[in-house]
Every structure is written in structure tokens, then in C-alpha cells.
Motif scaffolding. Sequence first.
Motif, short mmCIF file in Angstrom:
data_model
loop_
_atom_site.label_atom_id
_atom_site.label_comp_id
_atom_site.label_asym_id
_atom_site.label_seq_id
_atom_site.Cartn_x
_atom_site.Cartn_y
_atom_site.Cartn_z
N LYS A 1 27.67 35.56 33.84
CA LYS A 1 28.50 34.43 34.22
C LYS A 1 29.94 34.91 34.34
O LYS A 1 30.58 35.23 33.34
CB LYS A 1 28.41 33.31 33.18
CG LYS A 1 29.22 32.08 33.56
CD LYS A 1 29.09 30.99 32.51
CE LYS A 1 29.91 29.77 32.89
NZ LYS A 1 29.83 28.70 31.86
N ALA B 1 35.89 34.04 35.87
CA ALA B 1 36.71 33.32 36.85
C ALA B 1 36.30 33.78 38.24
O ALA B 1 35.57 34.77 38.40
CB ALA B 1 38.20 33.57 36.60
N PHE B 2 36.80 33.05 39.24
CA PHE B 2 36.47 33.36 40.63
C PHE B 2 37.74 33.48 41.45
O PHE B 2 38.79 32.91 41.10
CB PHE B 2 35.56 32.28 41.22
CG PHE B 2 34.21 32.20 40.57
CD1 PHE B 2 33.14 32.94 41.06
CD2 PHE B 2 34.00 31.39 39.46
CE1 PHE B 2 31.90 32.88 40.46
CE2 PHE B 2 32.76 31.32 38.85
CZ PHE B 2 31.70 32.07 39.36
N LYS C 1 33.84 33.08 48.11
CA LYS C 1 34.34 33.12 46.74
C LYS C 1 33.61 34.22 45.98
O LYS C 1 32.38 34.32 46.03
CB LYS C 1 34.12 31.77 46.05
CG LYS C 1 34.64 31.69 44.63
CD LYS C 1 34.25 30.39 43.97
CE LYS C 1 34.85 29.20 44.70
NZ LYS C 1 34.55 27.93 44.01
N SER D 1 33.63 36.84 42.19
CA SER D 1 34.09 36.88 40.80
C SER D 1 35.39 37.66 40.71
O SER D 1 35.67 38.54 41.55
CB SER D 1 33.03 37.51 39.91
OG SER D 1 32.94 38.91 40.18
N SER E 1 39.97 30.24 40.37
CA SER E 1 39.39 29.04 39.79
C SER E 1 38.36 29.43 38.73
O SER E 1 37.90 30.57 38.68
CB SER E 1 38.71 28.19 40.85
OG SER E 1 37.68 28.92 41.50
N SER E 2 38.03 28.45 37.88
CA SER E 2 37.04 28.71 36.83
C SER E 2 35.62 28.52 37.32
O SER E 2 34.68 28.90 36.64
CB SER E 2 37.30 27.78 35.64
OG SER E 2 37.23 26.42 36.06
N ARG E 3 35.45 27.89 38.49
CA ARG E 3 34.11 27.67 39.06
C ARG E 3 34.10 28.05 40.51
O ARG E 3 35.11 28.02 41.19
CB ARG E 3 33.69 26.20 38.92
CG ARG E 3 33.51 25.76 37.47
CD ARG E 3 33.05 24.32 37.44
NE ARG E 3 32.88 23.85 36.08
CZ ARG E 3 32.48 22.61 35.75
NH1 ARG E 3 32.23 21.74 36.70
NH2 ARG E 3 32.37 22.25 34.49
#
Length: 357
Positions: free
Chosen positions: A150, A153-154, A163, A165, A355-357
Motif C-alpha cells: 500500500k 502517497a501518490f 497516478k 506511487s 495525494s493520499s489516495r
Amino acid sequence: MVEAAAPAASVVETVAETEPPATASAPAVVASPAPSAPAPVARPAAVEKPVKPKPEARLYRSRTLGQWIKRVVLLAVGAIAAAAILILAARGVTTLPGVPEFLERYPGEYHLPATAEPGFPWWAQWTHFLNFFLIVLIIRSGYQVRTQQKPPAFWTPKRGGKKISINLWLHQSLDILWLANGLIFVVLLFASGHWMRIVPTSWEVFPNALSALLQYMTLDWPVENGWVNYNSLQQLMYFLVVFIAAPLAAITGVRMSEFWPKNAKTLNRIYPVEAARALHFPTMLFFVLFILIHVFLVFSTGALRNLNHMFGGTDVVNWVGFWLFAAAIAITAAAWYAARPIVLAPIAKLFGQVSSR
């Protein structure tokens, strides 16, 4: 008087008739009460203590710490045993007929052209440091990309695009800097004439490389004089790193990056991404192995002099090169620690959205 005693006599007879006559043979036995068993003592019920479950061992990449230690110990013992066998075998080879004459004819190096200049210019020192600095971080970020589950951040490009990682963004950004540094090095290498140091100029490089390898394996190492000339095995390895491994890492990395055109069907069919993945990771392992052997030989064949060559720019033996090398290690370690999302995010925002997602 006689008549008055009659009722008493009749009463006595009546009582005698109601009681059973006692037999003379069996005297009357008076039954005593049976002794009663002692009443059981009530014991307090035992309180069962709750059984605490054993804590599960923490896993590190599907193995516990003890399993990893056992694995490392077994690998170390196996490596030592294999090295001992190779050394004994190499020493045995040197006793075979013709081998001593071969080693004498090919001592491990050949003479460079007369125009080859000794020493290491300032640009070689700086590109060497930047190459070391960048490739360590590239290996780290590449391993993170390969093993991440996971992403923290992206990152998305400003001009639009897929997008990715933030670890992949760091890896690709470092790749670009590494390629730029390598391009500068190659241009200055050929412009200055120092290319003859790492590009073979004689077919004698191959027998001399074999001789140097045999000398390394017997622990009777060839004489080092890197300020003037590398031995032939070193020359071939440096040539392999600069002109084969580095371009291979670049070509396979670009194929897997976002810069590769996704709609070029013919090009993608000729050069599938699966082929790039199959080559990219082994190339990284080659660089790791090369760095380990390179650093080991630098320290085992005259550390102060060798470090002065690439960090101090001199052929003297003092501690200047060592402390410059120590500073390079400290800077690289600090960058390794700082390569975290909290530090990377502000830098990545300069070139896109985070961003976080």
C-alpha cells in the motif's frame, strides 16, 4: 383379701400374653446404633487461571527474526565453505603444466597506449560520488516499489497522466538524474582521452583478465596500480558497468515507466514489458554485487591510497581521501533516511500533485 388380689393377677396374665416369651437359648441382644460415616468436608472450588495465549512471533517478510538469523548463518557457512573450495581448486590449477608459464606471460594487465594519461580528473571524482550516491538510492527506491503493498502517497503529473506511487516517482526521478550524470561522465571520458582506462585497446585484455581472476582466486592478488592502469579484469568490469549494464538498466526502466508510449502496439509487441521486467531486476542485483565486491577490493588492496585516487585526486597515502569518503557515506545515509513521504511530498508537489489516495 383373696378376691381383691384377683384383678391384679389377671392384669399380670394379660401383659404376659402380649409379650413374646424369651427363649432360654438366645439371650436378648440390645442393638446398638451403627456408627455413622464422617460427613465429607466441603472444599472450595478450584479457580482456574485464564491461559494467556502465546504472543505470535513478529514476521519480517514471511519469516521470524530467529528464522532469518538461522538462514543468514547457514548462508554464511555455505559461502565460506564454497570460497574455501574455490581457493583450493584455484591453487591446484596453478600447479598444472603450462599454467605457471601462462601467468608469467600474462601478468594480469597490458600496457596502455602512450597517450593515456594517469590519474583521475576532478570531473571523474564528482561523477563517481554522484553515481554512488544516486545508485544507492535507486536500489532502495526500486526495492520499495517492488515490495510495496500500500503506497504511502501518490503523485500525478501537472500536465495530466497516470497516478503513480510516490516511491515510483522517486525511483524514476533518481533514474533521470543518474542517466544525466552518466551521460556527462561518458562525454567527458571520450573528450579527455581517459576512455582508454576502461575501454579495452588490445585483445590481450582477455587472457590477462583470466590471469587476474586466477590470481584473485588463489589470494595471491595482482599488484594494484589504479592511478596508472587498471588490471584487465577491472577494465572489463568497468566497461561492462558503464557501457552494458547501465544502458540495459535504462532501457528496461524506460519500458516500465510512464514515459513509454502505451498505444504503440507494434513497438510494444516487439519489446514487451514482460521482457523488461525479466531483465531489470537481475540488472539491479548485478549492481548490488558489483558494489559489494568493488568496495571490498578498495579496502583490501590499499584503502588509503585507493580512496585518495577517487576522492582526493592524488596518489599519496594519507587520510584525506578516507575522510572525504566518510563524508560521502554520511551524506548518502542521510538521504537514505530522508527519503520518506514527509520529506518527499513537498519536493514532489513542485512537479505535480500529491495525494493520499
